[in-house]
Motif scaffolding. Structure first.
Motif, PDB file in Angstrom:
ATOM      1  N   VAL A 114      16.223  90.683  30.425  1.00  0.00           N
ATOM      2  CA  VAL A 114      16.431  89.702  32.002  1.00  0.00           C
ATOM      3  C   VAL A 114      14.756  88.619  31.946  1.00  0.00           C
ATOM      4  O   VAL A 114      14.832  87.630  31.764  1.00  0.00           O
ATOM      5  CB  VAL A 114      16.217  89.855  33.415  1.00  0.00           C
ATOM      6  CG1 VAL A 114      16.606  89.245  34.266  1.00  0.00           C
ATOM      7  CG2 VAL A 114      17.822  90.873  33.400  1.00  0.00           C
ATOM      8  N   MET A 115      14.053  89.385  32.015  1.00  0.00           N
ATOM      9  CA  MET A 115      12.739  88.770  32.019  1.00  0.00           C
ATOM     10  C   MET A 115      12.495  87.435  30.759  1.00  0.00           C
ATOM     11  O   MET A 115      11.789  86.668  30.558  1.00  0.00           O
ATOM     12  CB  MET A 115      11.580  90.118  31.852  1.00  0.00           C
ATOM     13  CG  MET A 115      11.400  90.976  32.794  1.00  0.00           C
ATOM     14  SD  MET A 115      10.319  91.759  32.538  1.00  0.00           S
ATOM     15  CE  MET A 115       8.914  91.395  32.500  1.00  0.00           C
ATOM     16  N   LYS A 116      13.293  88.084  29.305  1.00  0.00           N
ATOM     17  CA  LYS A 116      13.136  87.181  28.692  1.00  0.00           C
ATOM     18  C   LYS A 116      13.881  86.241  28.228  1.00  0.00           C
ATOM     19  O   LYS A 116      13.775  84.824  28.281  1.00  0.00           O
ATOM     20  CB  LYS A 116      13.750  87.895  26.869  1.00  0.00           C
ATOM     21  CG  LYS A 116      13.880  87.326  26.210  1.00  0.00           C
ATOM     22  CD  LYS A 116      14.319  87.715  24.617  1.00  0.00           C
ATOM     23  CE  LYS A 116      13.957  87.284  23.450  1.00  0.00           C
ATOM     24  NZ  LYS A 116      15.005  85.624  23.315  1.00  0.00           N
ATOM     25  N   MET A 117      15.724  86.219  29.544  1.00  0.00           N
ATOM     26  CA  MET A 117      15.972  85.118  29.678  1.00  0.00           C
ATOM     27  C   MET A 117      15.481  83.847  30.720  1.00  0.00           C
ATOM     28  O   MET A 117      15.543  83.225  30.539  1.00  0.00           O
ATOM     29  CB  MET A 117      17.222  85.656  30.390  1.00  0.00           C
ATOM     30  CG  MET A 117      18.634  85.818  29.151  1.00  0.00           C
ATOM     31  SD  MET A 117      19.362  86.230  29.793  1.00  0.00           S
ATOM     32  CE  MET A 117      20.475  87.274  29.265  1.00  0.00           C
ATOM     33  N   ALA A 118      14.780  84.714  31.679  1.00  0.00           N
ATOM     34  CA  ALA A 118      14.187  84.014  32.409  1.00  0.00           C
ATOM     35  C   ALA A 118      12.951  83.233  31.337  1.00  0.00           C
ATOM     36  O   ALA A 118      12.986  81.876  32.069  1.00  0.00           O
ATOM     37  CB  ALA A 118      13.361  84.712  33.790  1.00  0.00           C
ATOM     38  N   GLY A 119      12.251  83.821  30.698  1.00  0.00           N
ATOM     39  CA  GLY A 119      11.416  82.775  30.112  1.00  0.00           C
ATOM     40  C   GLY A 119      12.098  81.916  29.499  1.00  0.00           C
ATOM     41  O   GLY A 119      11.402  80.689  29.378  1.00  0.00           O
ATOM     42  N   ASP A 120      12.955  82.078  28.858  1.00  0.00           N
ATOM     43  CA  ASP A 120      13.758  80.718  28.447  1.00  0.00           C
ATOM     44  C   ASP A 120      13.783  79.777  29.059  1.00  0.00           C
ATOM     45  O   ASP A 120      13.797  78.751  28.897  1.00  0.00           O
ATOM     46  CB  ASP A 120      14.723  81.631  27.609  1.00  0.00           C
ATOM     47  CG  ASP A 120      14.843  81.995  26.267  1.00  0.00           C
ATOM     48  OD1 ASP A 120      13.607  82.625  25.984  1.00  0.00           O
ATOM     49  OD2 ASP A 120      15.840  83.419  26.205  1.00  0.00           O
ATOM     50  N   PHE A 121      14.456  79.845  30.115  1.00  0.00           N
ATOM     51  CA  PHE A 121      14.739  79.459  31.741  1.00  0.00           C
ATOM     52  C   PHE A 121      13.513  78.264  31.684  1.00  0.00           C
ATOM     53  O   PHE A 121      13.797  77.011  32.138  1.00  0.00           O
ATOM     54  CB  PHE A 121      15.476  79.787  32.342  1.00  0.00           C
ATOM     55  CG  PHE A 121      17.302  80.442  31.820  1.00  0.00           C
ATOM     56  CD1 PHE A 121      17.893  79.733  31.884  1.00  0.00           C
ATOM     57  CD2 PHE A 121      17.166  81.769  32.534  1.00  0.00           C
ATOM     58  CE1 PHE A 121      18.911  79.744  31.272  1.00  0.00           C
ATOM     59  CE2 PHE A 121      18.715  82.356  32.658  1.00  0.00           C
ATOM     60  CZ  PHE A 121      19.721  81.182  31.530  1.00  0.00           C
TER      61      PHE A 121
END
Length: 125
Positions: A114-121
């Motif tokens: 989730v943290m990686k996805m949030a960084g991507d967004f």
């Protein structure tokens, strides 16, 4: 002799109507009176001098997020079953200890996803 016409920039031709309960109106009136202004002057002054924070709510319909939400639900269900077992007087076994550790590991793995996805967004790496 007639009164001179106002400059077009100072003519107020738009009006706004809002509804307030008695408490909100009294609070507005007290604040305006405290600075010796009419309510209209107070609101215009607040509009000119207040910084407004704009909040955006992003809604993402991403399959990976839907998958993670489903996984969180499954893990939560497993944890509820474990809690119910212990609340009913269950004894911890090696198998139960292993299941608890697996759930915790899964949660941490999903947290990093989730943290990686949030960084991507956000546009981060």
């Amino acid at each position: 002799m007639t009164r001179p016409k106002k400059d077009e920039q100072t003519v107020r031709s738009n009006s706004i109507h809002i509804r307030m309960n008695d408490t909100e109106y009294e609070l507005l009136q007290e604040r305006a009176n405290a600075v010796n202004m009419s309510i209209a002057e107070f609101i215009r002054n607040a509009l000119d001098n207040q910084q407004v924070t704009i909040k955006y709510e992003l809604v993402a319909d991403v399959p990976e997020i839907k998958k993670l939400i489903g996984e969180f639900g499954k893990i939560g269900s497993n944890l509820n079953q474990i809690a119910r077992y212990f609340n009913q007087g269950g004894i911890i076994s090696a198998e139960m200890r292993g299941e608890i550790k697996k759930c915790i590991r899964d949660i941490y793995e999903m947290k990093y996803e989730v943290m990686k996805m949030a960084g991507d967004f956000r546009g981060s790496d």
